[in-house]
Design a protein around this motif. Structure first.
Motif, PDB file in Angstrom:
ATOM      1  N   UNK A 272      25.070  19.183 -23.632  1.00  0.00           N
ATOM      2  CA  UNK A 272      23.856  18.379 -23.671  1.00  0.00           C
ATOM      3  C   UNK A 272      22.870  19.132 -22.807  1.00  0.00           C
ATOM      4  N   UNK A 273      21.841  19.722 -23.423  1.00  0.00           N
ATOM      5  CA  UNK A 273      21.051  20.760 -22.764  1.00  0.00           C
ATOM      6  C   UNK A 273      22.019  21.919 -22.531  1.00  0.00           C
ATOM      7  N   UNK A 274      22.381  22.206 -21.297  1.00  0.00           N
ATOM      8  CA  UNK A 274      23.414  23.222 -21.043  1.00  0.00           C
ATOM      9  C   UNK A 274      24.595  22.630 -20.262  1.00  0.00           C
ATOM     10  N   UNK A 275      24.646  21.314 -20.197  1.00  0.00           N
ATOM     11  CA  UNK A 275      25.659  20.606 -19.412  1.00  0.00           C
ATOM     12  C   UNK A 275      26.904  20.372 -20.264  1.00  0.00           C
ATOM     13  N   UNK A 276      28.063  20.749 -19.755  1.00  0.00           N
ATOM     14  CA  UNK A 276      29.314  20.524 -20.471  1.00  0.00           C
ATOM     15  C   UNK A 276      29.914  19.175 -20.063  1.00  0.00           C
ATOM     16  N   UNK A 277      31.093  18.882 -20.556  1.00  0.00           N
ATOM     17  CA  UNK A 277      31.768  17.628 -20.221  1.00  0.00           C
ATOM     18  C   UNK A 277      32.384  17.646 -18.830  1.00  0.00           C
ATOM     19  N   UNK A 278      32.412  18.811 -18.167  1.00  0.00           N
ATOM     20  CA  UNK A 278      32.994  18.924 -16.823  1.00  0.00           C
ATOM     21  C   UNK A 278      31.865  19.022 -15.795  1.00  0.00           C
ATOM     22  N   UNK A 279      31.793  18.113 -14.830  1.00  0.00           N
ATOM     23  CA  UNK A 279      30.754  18.201 -13.801  1.00  0.00           C
ATOM     24  C   UNK A 279      30.771  19.552 -13.090  1.00  0.00           C
ATOM     25  N   UNK A 280      29.603  20.162 -12.990  1.00  0.00           N
ATOM     26  CA  UNK A 280      29.502  21.443 -12.292  1.00  0.00           C
ATOM     27  C   UNK A 280      29.708  22.655 -13.175  1.00  0.00           C
ATOM     28  N   UNK A 281      30.037  22.443 -14.436  1.00  0.00           N
ATOM     29  CA  UNK A 281      30.216  23.568 -15.350  1.00  0.00           C
ATOM     30  C   UNK A 281      29.168  23.491 -16.464  1.00  0.00           C
ATOM     31  N   UNK A 282      28.461  24.589 -16.639  1.00  0.00           N
ATOM     32  CA  UNK A 282      27.354  24.668 -17.581  1.00  0.00           C
ATOM     33  C   UNK A 282      27.603  25.833 -18.543  1.00  0.00           C
ATOM     34  N   UNK A 283      26.918  25.820 -19.684  1.00  0.00           N
ATOM     35  CA  UNK A 283      27.082  26.898 -20.663  1.00  0.00           C
ATOM     36  C   UNK A 283      25.723  27.286 -21.219  1.00  0.00           C
ATOM     37  N   UNK A 284      25.527  28.592 -21.418  1.00  0.00           N
ATOM     38  CA  UNK A 284      24.242  29.089 -21.894  1.00  0.00           C
ATOM     39  C   UNK A 284      24.443  30.248 -22.858  1.00  0.00           C
ATOM     40  N   UNK A 285      23.500  30.412 -23.780  1.00  0.00           N
ATOM     41  CA  UNK A 285      23.549  31.538 -24.707  1.00  0.00           C
ATOM     42  C   UNK A 285      24.399  31.274 -25.933  1.00  0.00           C
ATOM     43  N   UNK A 286      24.832  32.344 -26.584  1.00  0.00           N
ATOM     44  CA  UNK A 286      25.530  32.246 -27.862  1.00  0.00           C
ATOM     45  C   UNK A 286      26.854  31.507 -27.792  1.00  0.00           C
TER      46      UNK A 286
END
Length: 318
Positions: A272-286
């Motif tokens: 959601x935006x770059x927020x994953x289901x785990x607090x503190x872990x984000x994802x960006x790019x391909x």
């Protein structure tokens, strides 16, 4: 590994050294957030194999993928990013409820590093045909992005391999540039959406070949033709083209995400935006983008992920 890293706890670890990872690093560095970037096995990401990029803003004469990524790296280091050429092979998630989750990354040299936040920017790899001569012709007639490289084949004959939405979209784009576009599809029908199929079949300079499997690429210094076999009658065909564009999918690099970080049916990280289901872990790019897959959109999501990390760290402190 430098002694500067050993025993440290970081505010954020960035996994991946492509446009998303380096952009995130630039924003984190300017926000004075303690971070480190691990490039992984392919520093610079997929762009490294692109000889000339003409659709990235700011370079009126174009720039090679290698030089663009070196510029990203130099800019991030200028502001204080530590760049290390290691791969993260595992993420250990901490789910303690009363304190900020202190996650841990395990590197390819078995070193373990703790961090408050993680940005996963590991990208995706092109799904190749795995046929003779293929790897030798990457960038010499074999490409994976029509928007990036189609311009160089004005009034030439080209082929698109694949039958999904990406193949249809790239064929439509190329039809406005190239003299002839062959669509080579292994199955007996297109998998693209109906609206895209209607557009493709009505383009005069686009010709579709169903039930054709690419068996070999012809050419030494550059692509000259593709050798195909009809799967229904076993007849062979030779298409004389100057370029082919692969559109048979990508494989997101999400092995380190399993089993805790949620992925969609195609293996991309759900965000959601770059927020994953785990607090503190984000994802960006391909690694979380199955739609656009452009350098500029990857860089944009890297920026967003860094801002989200800053908000997360601030909220946890409060």
């Amino acid at each position: 590994m430098s002694s500067r890293v050993l025993g440290q706890i970081f505010d954020c670890i960035i996994i991946g050294g492509g446009p998303a990872g380096y952009t995130a690093a630039i924003y984190l560095a300017r926000a004075e957030i303690k971070h480190i970037l691990f490039t992984g096995f392919q520093p610079g990401g997929q762009l490294i194999s692109t000889k000339k990029i003409e659709n990235y803003p700011g370079f009126k004469d174009g720039i090679s993928g290698y030089n663009l990524m070196e510029s990203f790296k130099a800019q991030s280091e200028k502001f204080g990013t530590q760049v290390k050429y290691n791969s993260v092979v595992k993420i250990k998630i901490n789910r303690k409820p009363k304190v900020m989750n202190m996650h841990e990354t395990v590197l390819d040299n078995s070193l373990k590093i703790k961090t408050k936040a993680i940005i996963i920017a590991t990208g995706a790899n092109t799904r190749y045909l795995n046929i003779e001569n293929e790897k030798k012709l990457i960038g010499k007639g074999l490409y994976t992005c029509a928007n990036c490289d189609g311009y160089f084949f004005k009034e030439k004959k080209v082929a698109v391999i694949g039958g999904g939405d990406k193949a249809a979209e790239e064929s439509i784009y190329l039809s406005n540039i190239c003299k002839k576009v062959y669509i080579i599809i292994r199955d007996n029908k297109m998998k693209a959406s109906k609206i895209l199929q209607k557009q493709v079949v009505n383009i005069n300079n686009v010709e579709i070949f169903y039930n054709h499997k690419v068996r070999k690429l012809i050419g030494k210094q550059k692509l000259q033709a593709i050798y195909c076999k009809n799967r229904t009658n076993n007849r062979t065909y030779l298409f004389h083209v100057e370029a082919i564009f692969l559109a048979i999918g990508q494989i997101p690099n999400t092995l380190i995400c399993k089993p805790n970080i949620k992925l969609d049916k195609d293996g991309y990280i759900i965000t959601k935006s770059t927020i994953t289901n785990i607090p503190g872990i984000f994802a960006a790019g391909d690694v979380q983008d199955s739609s656009y897959r452009q350098a500029i959109t990857s860089a944009a999501s890297g920026c967003i992920s860094a801002i989200e990390v800053e908000k997360y760290l601030r909220t946890e402190v409060e």
